[in-house]
Motif scaffolding. Structure first.
Motif, PDB file in Angstrom:
ATOM      1  N   MET A  43       0.757  -0.734   0.129  1.00 23.17           N
ATOM      2  CA  MET A  43       0.687  -0.053  -0.151  1.00 23.17           C
ATOM      3  C   MET A  43       0.738   0.888  -0.438  1.00 23.17           C
ATOM      4  O   MET A  43       0.748   1.932  -1.068  1.00 23.17           O
ATOM      5  CB  MET A  43      -1.379  -0.165   1.163  1.00 23.17           C
ATOM      6  N   GLU A  44       1.901   1.565   1.193  1.00 27.41           N
ATOM      7  CA  GLU A  44       2.435   2.555   0.996  1.00 27.41           C
ATOM      8  C   GLU A  44       3.004   2.833  -0.511  1.00 27.41           C
ATOM      9  O   GLU A  44       3.548   4.005  -0.587  1.00 27.41           O
ATOM     10  CB  GLU A  44       3.852   2.476   1.956  1.00 27.41           C
ATOM     11  N   LEU A  45       3.916   1.872  -1.003  1.00 22.45           N
ATOM     12  CA  LEU A  45       4.880   1.518  -2.743  1.00 22.45           C
ATOM     13  C   LEU A  45       3.788   2.625  -3.350  1.00 22.45           C
ATOM     14  O   LEU A  45       3.551   3.315  -4.786  1.00 22.45           O
ATOM     15  CB  LEU A  45       5.321   0.164  -2.478  1.00 22.45           C
ATOM     16  N   ILE A  46       2.364   2.008  -2.935  1.00 23.30           N
ATOM     17  CA  ILE A  46       1.262   2.897  -4.285  1.00 23.30           C
ATOM     18  C   ILE A  46       1.253   3.958  -4.354  1.00 23.30           C
ATOM     19  O   ILE A  46       0.963   4.978  -4.873  1.00 23.30           O
ATOM     20  CB  ILE A  46      -0.428   1.349  -4.282  1.00 23.30           C
ATOM     21  N   ILE A  47       0.984   4.209  -3.059  1.00 26.43           N
ATOM     22  CA  ILE A  47       0.595   5.829  -2.519  1.00 26.43           C
ATOM     23  C   ILE A  47       1.745   6.342  -2.420  1.00 26.43           C
ATOM     24  O   ILE A  47       2.186   7.701  -3.318  1.00 26.43           O
ATOM     25  CB  ILE A  47       0.689   5.776  -0.740  1.00 26.43           C
ATOM     26  N   GLU A  48       3.740   6.862  -2.933  1.00 24.11           N
ATOM     27  CA  GLU A  48       4.558   6.671  -3.202  1.00 24.11           C
ATOM     28  C   GLU A  48       4.683   7.296  -4.337  1.00 24.11           C
ATOM     29  O   GLU A  48       4.558   8.467  -5.105  1.00 24.11           O
ATOM     30  CB  GLU A  48       5.508   6.520  -2.876  1.00 24.11           C
TER      31      GLU A  48
ATOM     32  N   ASN B  64      14.935   8.317   6.289  1.00 26.37           N
ATOM     33  CA  ASN B  64      14.919   8.133   4.739  1.00 26.37           C
ATOM     34  C   ASN B  64      13.972   9.092   3.703  1.00 26.37           C
ATOM     35  O   ASN B  64      12.883   9.213   4.202  1.00 26.37           O
ATOM     36  CB  ASN B  64      14.874   6.549   4.473  1.00 26.37           C
ATOM     37  N   TRP B  65      14.486   9.056   2.422  1.00 20.36           N
ATOM     38  CA  TRP B  65      13.146   9.457   1.576  1.00 20.36           C
ATOM     39  C   TRP B  65      12.003   9.732   1.993  1.00 20.36           C
ATOM     40  O   TRP B  65      11.422  10.823   1.331  1.00 20.36           O
ATOM     41  CB  TRP B  65      14.079   9.330   0.254  1.00 20.36           C
ATOM     42  N   PRO B  66      11.593   8.468   2.145  1.00 17.40           N
ATOM     43  CA  PRO B  66       9.723   7.865   2.075  1.00 17.40           C
ATOM     44  C   PRO B  66       9.205   9.451   3.101  1.00 17.40           C
ATOM     45  O   PRO B  66       8.120   8.922   3.122  1.00 17.40           O
ATOM     46  CB  PRO B  66       9.798   6.756   2.920  1.00 17.40           C
ATOM     47  N   VAL B  67       9.960   9.821   3.730  1.00 18.84           N
ATOM     48  CA  VAL B  67       9.090  10.882   4.991  1.00 18.84           C
ATOM     49  C   VAL B  67       8.674  11.602   4.476  1.00 18.84           C
ATOM     50  O   VAL B  67       8.242  12.581   4.251  1.00 18.84           O
ATOM     51  CB  VAL B  67      10.209  11.252   5.870  1.00 18.84           C
ATOM     52  N   ILE B  68       9.461  12.220   2.483  1.00 20.15           N
ATOM     53  CA  ILE B  68       8.629  13.170   2.497  1.00 20.15           C
ATOM     54  C   ILE B  68       7.605  12.955   1.546  1.00 20.15           C
ATOM     55  O   ILE B  68       6.807  13.955   1.391  1.00 20.15           O
ATOM     56  CB  ILE B  68       9.949  12.779   0.314  1.00 20.15           C
ATOM     57  N   ILE B  69       7.023  11.902   1.703  1.00 17.84           N
ATOM     58  CA  ILE B  69       5.746  11.670   0.668  1.00 17.84           C
ATOM     59  C   ILE B  69       4.713  12.058   1.975  1.00 17.84           C
ATOM     60  O   ILE B  69       3.522  12.585   1.826  1.00 17.84           O
ATOM     61  CB  ILE B  69       5.267  10.083   0.699  1.00 17.84           C
ATOM     62  N   THR B  70       5.334  11.351   2.752  1.00 14.61           N
ATOM     63  CA  THR B  70       4.380  11.988   4.388  1.00 14.61           C
ATOM     64  C   THR B  70       4.815  13.398   4.982  1.00 14.61           C
ATOM     65  O   THR B  70       3.018  13.801   4.893  1.00 14.61           O
ATOM     66  CB  THR B  70       5.072  10.828   6.077  1.00 14.61           C
ATOM     67  N   ILE B  71       4.912  14.514   4.833  1.00 14.00           N
ATOM     68  CA  ILE B  71       5.373  15.416   4.750  1.00 14.00           C
ATOM     69  C   ILE B  71       4.588  16.143   3.735  1.00 14.00           C
ATOM     70  O   ILE B  71       3.223  17.215   4.107  1.00 14.00           O
ATOM     71  CB  ILE B  71       6.405  15.892   4.722  1.00 14.00           C
ATOM     72  N   LEU B  72       4.713  15.965   2.474  1.00 16.31           N
ATOM     73  CA  LEU B  72       4.031  16.222   1.689  1.00 16.31           C
ATOM     74  C   LEU B  72       2.399  15.829   1.921  1.00 16.31           C
ATOM     75  O   LEU B  72       1.281  17.243   1.505  1.00 16.31           O
ATOM     76  CB  LEU B  72       4.138  16.046   0.047  1.00 16.31           C
ATOM     77  N   GLY B  73       1.607  14.748   2.192  1.00 15.89           N
ATOM     78  CA  GLY B  73       0.598  14.280   2.842  1.00 15.89           C
ATOM     79  C   GLY B  73       0.004  15.278   3.946  1.00 15.89           C
ATOM     80  O   GLY B  73      -1.415  15.994   3.267  1.00 15.89           O
ATOM     81  N   TRP B  74       0.671  15.716   4.799  1.00 15.51           N
ATOM     82  CA  TRP B  74       0.319  16.751   6.090  1.00 15.51           C
ATOM     83  C   TRP B  74      -0.028  17.977   5.753  1.00 15.51           C
ATOM     84  O   TRP B  74      -0.992  18.861   6.199  1.00 15.51           O
ATOM     85  CB  TRP B  74       1.309  16.956   6.739  1.00 15.51           C
ATOM     86  N   LEU B  75       1.197  18.297   4.326  1.00 16.93           N
ATOM     87  CA  LEU B  75       0.720  19.901   4.297  1.00 16.93           C
ATOM     88  C   LEU B  75      -0.227  20.137   3.047  1.00 16.93           C
ATOM     89  O   LEU B  75      -1.087  21.105   3.552  1.00 16.93           O
ATOM     90  CB  LEU B  75       2.381  20.636   3.269  1.00 16.93           C
ATOM     91  N   VAL B  76      -0.553  18.720   2.710  1.00 12.70           N
ATOM     92  CA  VAL B  76      -1.919  19.529   1.442  1.00 12.70           C
ATOM     93  C   VAL B  76      -2.950  18.643   2.583  1.00 12.70           C
ATOM     94  O   VAL B  76      -3.658  19.980   2.499  1.00 12.70           O
ATOM     95  CB  VAL B  76      -1.796  18.083   0.132  1.00 12.70           C
TER      96      VAL B  76
ATOM     97  N   VAL C  14      12.566  12.466  -8.788  1.00 16.90           N
ATOM     98  CA  VAL C  14      13.622  11.731  -8.087  1.00 16.90           C
ATOM     99  C   VAL C  14      12.715  10.730  -7.252  1.00 16.90           C
ATOM    100  O   VAL C  14      13.221   9.305  -7.414  1.00 16.90           O
ATOM    101  CB  VAL C  14      13.686  12.888  -7.049  1.00 16.90           C
ATOM    102  N   LEU C  15      11.816  11.136  -6.406  1.00 12.64           N
ATOM    103  CA  LEU C  15      10.678  10.187  -5.905  1.00 12.64           C
ATOM    104  C   LEU C  15      10.097   8.955  -6.765  1.00 12.64           C
ATOM    105  O   LEU C  15      10.155   8.193  -6.589  1.00 12.64           O
ATOM    106  CB  LEU C  15       9.393  11.036  -5.714  1.00 12.64           C
ATOM    107  N   THR C  16      10.134   9.357  -8.325  1.00 16.14           N
ATOM    108  CA  THR C  16       9.215   8.580  -8.292  1.00 16.14           C
ATOM    109  C   THR C  16      11.041   7.298  -9.551  1.00 16.14           C
ATOM    110  O   THR C  16      10.557   6.328  -8.992  1.00 16.14           O
ATOM    111  CB  THR C  16       9.240   8.904 -10.453  1.00 16.14           C
TER     112      THR C  16
ATOM    113  N   ILE D 205      10.693   3.318  -7.550  1.00 18.46           N
ATOM    114  CA  ILE D 205      11.891   2.378  -9.250  1.00 18.46           C
ATOM    115  C   ILE D 205      12.198   1.149  -8.397  1.00 18.46           C
ATOM    116  O   ILE D 205      12.922   0.438  -8.362  1.00 18.46           O
ATOM    117  CB  ILE D 205      12.515   3.027 -10.546  1.00 18.46           C
ATOM    118  N   LEU D 206      13.308   2.071  -7.743  1.00 18.46           N
ATOM    119  CA  LEU D 206      14.983   1.384  -6.937  1.00 18.46           C
ATOM    120  C   LEU D 206      14.208   0.929  -6.373  1.00 18.46           C
ATOM    121  O   LEU D 206      14.926  -0.642  -6.086  1.00 18.46           O
ATOM    122  CB  LEU D 206      15.570   2.529  -6.646  1.00 18.46           C
ATOM    123  N   THR D 207      13.536   0.719  -4.767  1.00 23.71           N
ATOM    124  CA  THR D 207      12.729   0.221  -3.952  1.00 23.71           C
ATOM    125  C   THR D 207      12.157  -1.653  -4.381  1.00 23.71           C
ATOM    126  O   THR D 207      11.064  -1.879  -3.685  1.00 23.71           O
ATOM    127  CB  THR D 207      11.729   0.986  -3.130  1.00 23.71           C
ATOM    128  N   LEU D 208      12.038  -2.046  -5.533  1.00 25.01           N
ATOM    129  CA  LEU D 208      11.787  -2.769  -6.746  1.00 25.01           C
ATOM    130  C   LEU D 208      12.154  -4.096  -5.810  1.00 25.01           C
ATOM    131  O   LEU D 208      13.070  -4.601  -5.881  1.00 25.01           O
ATOM    132  CB  LEU D 208      11.109  -2.689  -7.424  1.00 25.01           C
TER     133      LEU D 208
END
Length: 128
Positions: free
Chosen positions: A1-6, A65-77, A119-121, A125-128
């Motif tokens: 689920m987290e990877l899909i959201i990312e 690590n970089w996934p925190v960027i997604i969390t921060i963006l979610g909180w900002l929105v 960069v996030l994309t 892809i690297l997390t596969l």
């Protein structure tokens, strides 16, 4: 689920970023129109609030690590939507900006969003 959201967030950032860069005059007009009518800004916020909530509820990762960027963006929105719903006029200062400055602001924002999205994309892809 987290990877899909990312991946969804990264893809959205790329597409919206390109749109900001290419259609900055249209975005300028949209911003000005939304801020003139509090009902429109509230409707816009009601539409985007669930997206921010999905991100923070499905991807609330506070890691060094970089996934925190997604969390921060979610909180900002989410925060931005809540502010617009409670205080629709909080960003009216943007109406005092010249059209040229607002277009430039949107264009630069588009470049930043596109770069972050790319960069996030790449990182997803690297997390596969």
């Amino acid at each position: 689920m987290e990877l899909i959201i990312e991946r969804v967030v990264a893809s959205c950032l790329v597409v919206v970023g390109f749109s900001y860069g290419i259609q900055n005059k249209v975005w300028r007009d949209l911003v000005k129109e939304l801020l003139k009518q509090p009902t429109w800004i509230m409707l816009w916020s009601i539409l985007f609030l669930p997206l921010g909530l999905i991100v923070i509820m499905g991807h609330n990762l506070w890691v060094t690590n970089w996934p925190v960027i997604i969390t921060i963006l979610g909180w900002l929105v989410t925060l931005k939507c809540v502010l617009y719903l409670l205080f629709p006029q909080w960003a009216n200062f943007v109406l005092t900006w010249s059209d040229q400055f607002l277009e430039s602001y949107i264009r630069v924002s588009g470049i930043v969003l596109t770069l972050i999205g790319c960069v996030l994309t790449f990182l997803t892809i690297l997390t596969l």
